[in-house]
Motif scaffolding. Structure first.
Motif, PDB file in Angstrom:
ATOM      1  N   TYR A 194      77.060  50.619 165.634  1.00 37.36           N
ATOM      2  CA  TYR A 194      76.971  51.527 165.157  1.00 37.36           C
ATOM      3  C   TYR A 194      77.847  52.697 165.319  1.00 37.36           C
ATOM      4  CZ  TYR A 194      72.989  50.937 168.113  1.00 37.36           C
ATOM      5  OH  TYR A 194      71.611  49.962 168.306  1.00 37.36           O
ATOM      6  N   PHE A 195      77.614  54.121 163.964  1.00 35.43           N
ATOM      7  CA  PHE A 195      79.057  55.068 163.492  1.00 35.43           C
ATOM      8  C   PHE A 195      78.032  56.637 164.375  1.00 35.43           C
ATOM      9  CE2 PHE A 195      77.984  53.117 159.298  1.00 35.43           C
ATOM     10  CZ  PHE A 195      78.479  52.631 159.599  1.00 35.43           C
ATOM     11  N   LEU A 196      79.341  56.961 164.418  1.00 36.13           N
ATOM     12  CA  LEU A 196      79.256  57.822 165.194  1.00 36.13           C
ATOM     13  C   LEU A 196      78.581  59.719 163.952  1.00 36.13           C
ATOM     14  CD1 LEU A 196      81.465  57.996 168.182  1.00 36.13           C
ATOM     15  CD2 LEU A 196      79.682  57.255 168.323  1.00 36.13           C
ATOM     16  N   GLU A 197      78.785  59.074 163.876  1.00 39.52           N
ATOM     17  CA  GLU A 197      79.142  59.857 161.822  1.00 39.52           C
ATOM     18  C   GLU A 197      78.724  59.201 160.968  1.00 39.52           C
ATOM     19  OE1 GLU A 197      84.043  59.961 161.194  1.00 39.52           O
ATOM     20  OE2 GLU A 197      82.634  61.429 162.463  1.00 39.52           O
ATOM     21  N   PRO A 198      77.850  59.644 159.506  1.00 39.61           N
ATOM     22  CA  PRO A 198      77.832  58.759 157.931  1.00 39.61           C
ATOM     23  C   PRO A 198      79.157  58.699 157.493  1.00 39.61           C
ATOM     24  CG  PRO A 198      76.801  61.308 158.555  1.00 39.61           C
ATOM     25  CD  PRO A 198      77.827  61.175 159.875  1.00 39.61           C
ATOM     26  N   TYR A 199      78.806  57.286 157.168  1.00 38.98           N
ATOM     27  CA  TYR A 199      79.959  57.155 156.593  1.00 38.98           C
ATOM     28  C   TYR A 199      81.083  57.593 155.216  1.00 38.98           C
ATOM     29  CZ  TYR A 199      83.049  53.525 153.832  1.00 38.98           C
ATOM     30  OH  TYR A 199      84.049  53.018 153.437  1.00 38.98           O
ATOM     31  N   ASP A 200      82.493  57.187 155.619  1.00 40.46           N
ATOM     32  CA  ASP A 200      83.152  58.525 154.788  1.00 40.46           C
ATOM     33  C   ASP A 200      83.695  57.264 154.550  1.00 40.46           C
ATOM     34  OD1 ASP A 200      84.792  60.361 153.803  1.00 40.46           O
ATOM     35  OD2 ASP A 200      85.180  61.670 155.616  1.00 40.46           O
ATOM     36  N   PRO A 201      84.140  57.383 152.945  1.00 38.52           N
ATOM     37  CA  PRO A 201      84.946  56.251 152.264  1.00 38.52           C
ATOM     38  C   PRO A 201      86.378  56.666 152.189  1.00 38.52           C
ATOM     39  CG  PRO A 201      83.944  57.019 150.608  1.00 38.52           C
ATOM     40  CD  PRO A 201      83.072  57.613 152.432  1.00 38.52           C
ATOM     41  N   ALA A 202      87.185  58.086 152.483  1.00 35.70           N
ATOM     42  CA  ALA A 202      87.866  58.485 152.787  1.00 35.70           C
ATOM     43  C   ALA A 202      88.492  58.079 154.116  1.00 35.70           C
ATOM     44  CB  ALA A 202      88.332  59.771 152.551  1.00 35.70           C
ATOM     45  N   LYS A 203      87.877  57.548 155.330  1.00 33.65           N
ATOM     46  CA  LYS A 203      88.231  56.905 156.017  1.00 33.65           C
ATOM     47  C   LYS A 203      88.738  55.876 156.873  1.00 33.65           C
ATOM     48  CE  LYS A 203      86.862  61.795 158.282  1.00 33.65           C
ATOM     49  NZ  LYS A 203      86.032  62.463 159.461  1.00 33.65           N
ATOM     50  N   ILE A 204      89.117  55.075 157.504  1.00 35.77           N
ATOM     51  CA  ILE A 204      89.462  53.906 157.627  1.00 35.77           C
ATOM     52  C   ILE A 204      88.347  53.576 158.886  1.00 35.77           C
ATOM     53  CG2 ILE A 204      91.299  51.977 158.499  1.00 35.77           C
ATOM     54  CD1 ILE A 204      93.455  53.315 156.723  1.00 35.77           C
ATOM     55  N   PRO A 205      87.661  53.008 158.570  1.00 35.49           N
ATOM     56  CA  PRO A 205      86.921  52.507 159.873  1.00 35.49           C
ATOM     57  C   PRO A 205      87.659  51.468 161.156  1.00 35.49           C
ATOM     58  CG  PRO A 205      86.291  50.784 158.328  1.00 35.49           C
ATOM     59  CD  PRO A 205      87.610  51.918 157.877  1.00 35.49           C
ATOM     60  N   ILE A 206      87.156  52.346 162.118  1.00 31.34           N
ATOM     61  CA  ILE A 206      88.059  51.299 163.606  1.00 31.34           C
ATOM     62  C   ILE A 206      86.536  50.798 164.320  1.00 31.34           C
ATOM     63  CG2 ILE A 206      88.868  51.317 165.711  1.00 31.34           C
ATOM     64  CD1 ILE A 206      91.701  53.613 164.232  1.00 31.34           C
ATOM     65  N   LEU A 207      86.354  49.428 164.565  1.00 32.94           N
ATOM     66  CA  LEU A 207      85.483  48.733 164.998  1.00 32.94           C
ATOM     67  C   LEU A 207      86.098  48.273 166.758  1.00 32.94           C
ATOM     68  CD1 LEU A 207      82.617  47.986 165.703  1.00 32.94           C
ATOM     69  CD2 LEU A 207      83.649  45.066 164.283  1.00 32.94           C
ATOM     70  N   PHE A 208      85.405  49.197 167.329  1.00 33.87           N
ATOM     71  CA  PHE A 208      85.412  49.467 168.889  1.00 33.87           C
ATOM     72  C   PHE A 208      84.424  48.426 169.690  1.00 33.87           C
ATOM     73  CE2 PHE A 208      87.907  53.452 167.786  1.00 33.87           C
ATOM     74  CZ  PHE A 208      88.530  53.329 168.478  1.00 33.87           C
ATOM     75  N   VAL A 209      85.192  47.315 170.277  1.00 36.86           N
ATOM     76  CA  VAL A 209      84.344  46.704 170.790  1.00 36.86           C
ATOM     77  C   VAL A 209      84.502  46.223 172.674  1.00 36.86           C
ATOM     78  CG1 VAL A 209      83.835  44.324 171.027  1.00 36.86           C
ATOM     79  CG2 VAL A 209      83.999  44.879 169.028  1.00 36.86           C
ATOM     80  N   HIS A 210      82.968  46.668 173.688  1.00 38.85           N
ATOM     81  CA  HIS A 210      83.662  46.960 174.728  1.00 38.85           C
ATOM     82  C   HIS A 210      83.284  45.402 175.429  1.00 38.85           C
ATOM     83  CE1 HIS A 210      79.073  45.325 175.795  1.00 38.85           C
ATOM     84  NE2 HIS A 210      78.607  46.693 174.371  1.00 38.85           N
ATOM     85  N   GLY A 211      83.958  45.429 176.743  1.00 41.29           N
ATOM     86  CA  GLY A 211      83.298  44.020 177.607  1.00 41.29           C
ATOM     87  C   GLY A 211      82.894  43.826 178.442  1.00 41.29           C
ATOM     88  N   ALA A 212      82.693  42.844 179.070  1.00 43.80           N
ATOM     89  CA  ALA A 212      81.419  42.742 180.194  1.00 43.80           C
ATOM     90  C   ALA A 212      81.448  43.603 180.549  1.00 43.80           C
ATOM     91  CB  ALA A 212      81.515  41.506 181.052  1.00 43.80           C
ATOM     92  N   ALA A 213      79.632  43.764 180.988  1.00 48.50           N
ATOM     93  CA  ALA A 213      78.365  44.881 181.586  1.00 48.50           C
ATOM     94  C   ALA A 213      79.535  46.755 180.974  1.00 48.50           C
ATOM     95  CB  ALA A 213      79.348  45.024 183.124  1.00 48.50           C
ATOM     96  N   GLY A 214      80.222  46.737 179.822  1.00 50.20           N
ATOM     97  CA  GLY A 214      80.546  47.619 179.218  1.00 50.20           C
ATOM     98  C   GLY A 214      79.254  48.318 178.163  1.00 50.20           C
ATOM     99  N   SER A 215      79.477  49.078 177.801  1.00 52.88           N
ATOM    100  CA  SER A 215      79.005  50.496 177.131  1.00 52.88           C
ATOM    101  C   SER A 215      79.965  50.825 175.810  1.00 52.88           C
ATOM    102  CB  SER A 215      78.120  51.330 177.726  1.00 52.88           C
ATOM    103  OG  SER A 215      79.142  52.449 177.981  1.00 52.88           O
ATOM    104  N   PRO A 216      78.748  51.706 174.542  1.00 52.06           N
ATOM    105  CA  PRO A 216      80.173  52.037 173.602  1.00 52.06           C
ATOM    106  C   PRO A 216      80.211  53.872 174.523  1.00 52.06           C
ATOM    107  CG  PRO A 216      78.123  51.649 173.029  1.00 52.06           C
ATOM    108  CD  PRO A 216      77.752  51.413 174.337  1.00 52.06           C
TER     109      PRO A 216
END
Length: 629
Positions: A194-216
């Motif tokens: 999921y994105f928190l905002e529309p894609y912006d090619p000028a910004k570097i994407p950072i993917l955040f991955v939760h752990g067991a029983a985690g959530s965004p």
């Protein structure tokens, strides 16, 4: 019983779901091992903009029974999970968003020669469809409702959907459900980036991955305090009770669909707890789909596993699939560092030590032992290791940890700029199909191989939605360019191209339908079924004796002796049958039914039926061999 159960909850201290019965856990686990994930791509007429509904239904004649549905906010990839059996697939544009097929809405179906067989092989892929308006009768009756087959209204499972972090679906409660009831969660919510905002090619994407029983929501502090003018946060939200390798497979597919659309040239990844294991499996097993991952930061990851998981597997009447992977002496943990991360990826290990210890529990961060978090193999790969006076949860809301994370980002950016002084170039690719033969099904891949053979080949996936596409960035240099299209042969087979700094080069290929059958050999473990969504890696250690193909007027055989060192690329370019390690390729096949046979030392003989239609890719699944008794 209380003692071992208490240690399982210490493994993930906030995981206890109110009213969660072990019987339900067992039923969930059984469902995971008796289901298959169906994966494909939905394309549409050029004037279609809007949500799409995809459904799998039982293949019995005159019996429309939707088993699982998904909603996409736009054209793209889908995943469905179904009990093992035979299915038909349908997709339609939901113009009025009522989850019902109405007159005038574009519709399509999977046009495979045979129904889709969900056979417990983990994943069946390449189930591509096109939706369009037509005078032909739709594959299901008009007015059919899809609101009762696991779909969430206004919730998209297509990668890149915009998430509202305050939506209950992204809450701790749903994170718990994703752990204890992974099948139910996947049917209702899916697994997605999921994105928190529309894609912006000028910004570097950072993917955040939760752990067991985690959530965004676990990453809220990072999202609220990171530099959003330079970086855009992406979130991988997945059923954390599922098998780790299956979630790594899902992550690979989601990133592949995003690369197709946005062409981002770099990606950073931050993962908490068990999420670090998912990310490492993805980077190791699916490295060709992650060439733009440049930075990986893990926080409080149990690199050595968790003894409590082993107790749960041994004594619990209901076993969460991810527990199996978390066993310190289990197959997954023992093989986790058998291969190294790519040298192109900078890896940093962050851990917390604000926990405690006792006679039965060594030093820990409140959940993960320090021995596990600081496994020597993980430290050896890390560019730097950082420890913090934080526990397993607070490490995600620490100002000091965030400050260190930002310093790592700054360092990565500085090094990348100094290491790449030349501006990259681009390629414009034009594909020309014969009149009436062009199919929107499947995608193309541009393969660029450095002519000096000093660097690795570059693989750039392409969408067929437009006839001419610009792809890149690509390091300057001279390359052999090959276009790979499913069930089509490209002319020329190879072209020489020079990529110049800051410029675009042109490539043009003509595509002709060709019957092709290719795949790879994987190894099973007896008669046990694989967890739904599992990735079966190529079994390169299997001693293959022969791979045969029989059809009307066709008899071919591949032998290991044909796998001469260094000739695989040349055979592929020449479209000649060959075997390379665990992969096999048969080219230029007439349309028809074929019998594929595989013989390997120590494994039961394999025989399977395949249908080849030139210009139409078939269902993709590995050939899984089972050991002899």
């Amino acid at each position: 019983m209380f003692n071992w159960l208490r240690w399982i909850f210490l493994f993930a201290p906030c995981l206890c779901v109110s009213g969660c019965a072990l019987l339900e856990v067992q039923q969930e686990a059984e469902a995971v091992y008796s289901s298959t994930v169906l994966v494909g791509w939905v394309s549409a007429e050029k004037d279609w903009v809007g949500p799409i509904v995809v459904a799998a239904y039982t293949a019995e004649a005159d019996n429309f029974k939707p088993v699982h549905c998904a909603r996409l906010h736009e054209i793209g990839g889908f995943e469905l999970i179904v009990p093992n059996g035979r299915y038909q697939l349908v997709a339609f544009g939901d113009a009025n968003r009522n989850l019902r097929l109405d007159a005038g809405e574009p519709v399509g179906a999977y046009l495979g020669v045979h129904p889709v067989l969900a056979d417990g092989s983990g994943v069946v892929a390449q189930l591509d469809m096109e939706i369009k308006r037509s005078d032909m009768p739709p594959p299901v009756a008009l007015g059919t409702s899809f609101s009762d087959c696991g779909i969430q209204p206004d919730h998209s499972t297509q990668a890149g959907a915009i998430a509202d972090l305050d939506d209950p679906l992204f809450s701790r409660e749903y994170g718990n459900k994703a752990y204890w009831k992974p099948m139910e969660f996947f049917r209702q919510v899916g697994g997605n980036i999921y994105f928190l905002e529309p894609y912006d090619p000028a910004k570097i994407p950072i993917l955040f991955v939760h752990g067991a029983a985690g959530s965004p929501q676990d990453w809220r502090y990072f999202f609220e305090h990171m530099d959003r003018s330079r970086y855009q946060p992406w979130i991988f939200y997945y059923p954390s009770g599922a098998g780790i390798d299956s979630m790594a497979h899902l992550l690979s597919w989601k990133l592949f669909t995003l690369r197709l659309k946005y062409r981002f040239d770099k990606l950073y990844i931050a993962a908490h707890s068990m999420g670090g294991l998912v990310v490492r499996s993805f980077l190791i097993d699916h490295n060709k789909s992650a060439p733009n991952v440049k930075l990986f930061v893990s926080l409080a990851t149990p690199w050595g596993g968790e003894p409590a998981a082993e107790l749960g597997v041994k004594y619990s009447p209901g076993v969460i699939p991810s527990w199996i992977d978390m066993q310190p002496q289990g197959e997954y943990m023992q093989s986790l560092f058998a291969r190294k991360l790519s040298s192109d990826i900078d890896y940093y290990l962050l851990f917390g030590f604000k926990g405690g210890s006792s006679l039965v529990r060594p030093n820990n961060d409140g959940t993960v032992t320090l021995a596990s978090a600081l496994r020597s193999a993980a430290q050896a790969e890390a560019k730097q290791v950082y420890g913090f006076d934080e526990d397993h949860v607070s490490i995600l809301s620490s100002a000091q940890v965030l400050k260190q994370f930002e310093a790592i980002l700054d360092s990565a950016e500085g090094e990348r700029k100094s290491a790449n002084p030349l501006e990259p170039g681009y390629v414009r690719v034009t594909s020309v199909y014969p009149e009436g033969e062009q199919s929107p099904l499947g995608n193309e891949v541009l393969w660029l191989r450095p002519r000096d053979r000093r660097g690795e080949a570059i693989f750039l996936p392409l969408l067929r939605d437009t006839a001419r596409r610009e792809v890149g960035p690509i390091p300057p240099g001279e390359y052999d360019a090959i276009l790979v299209a499913q069930s089509f042969a490209a002319v020329p087979g190879s072209a020489t191209i020079r990529i110049k700094s800051g410029e675009s080069a042109d490539l043009r290929f003509e595509l002709k339908p060709q019957g092709v059958l290719w795949g790879y050999i994987g190894a099973g473990s007896g008669d046990a079924e694989l967890p739904a969504g599992s990735y079966v890696p190529p079994a390169e250690s299997i001693e293959i004796q022969s791979i045969g193909l029989r059809g009307e007027g066709i008899t071919r055989e591949l032998l290991p002796a044909q796998a001469a060192e260094g000739d695989a690329d040349e055979r592929f370019l020449a479209r000649k049958d060959f075997i390379s390690e665990a992969q096999f390729f048969f080219f230029d096949l007439p349309a028809g039914d074929y019998r594929l046979t595989v013989s390997a030392k120590g494994y039961r003989p394999y025989s399977g039926r395949y249908t080849v239609v030139p210009g139409h890719p078939g269902q993709w699944r590995p050939v899984v061999l089972q050991p002899e008794p």
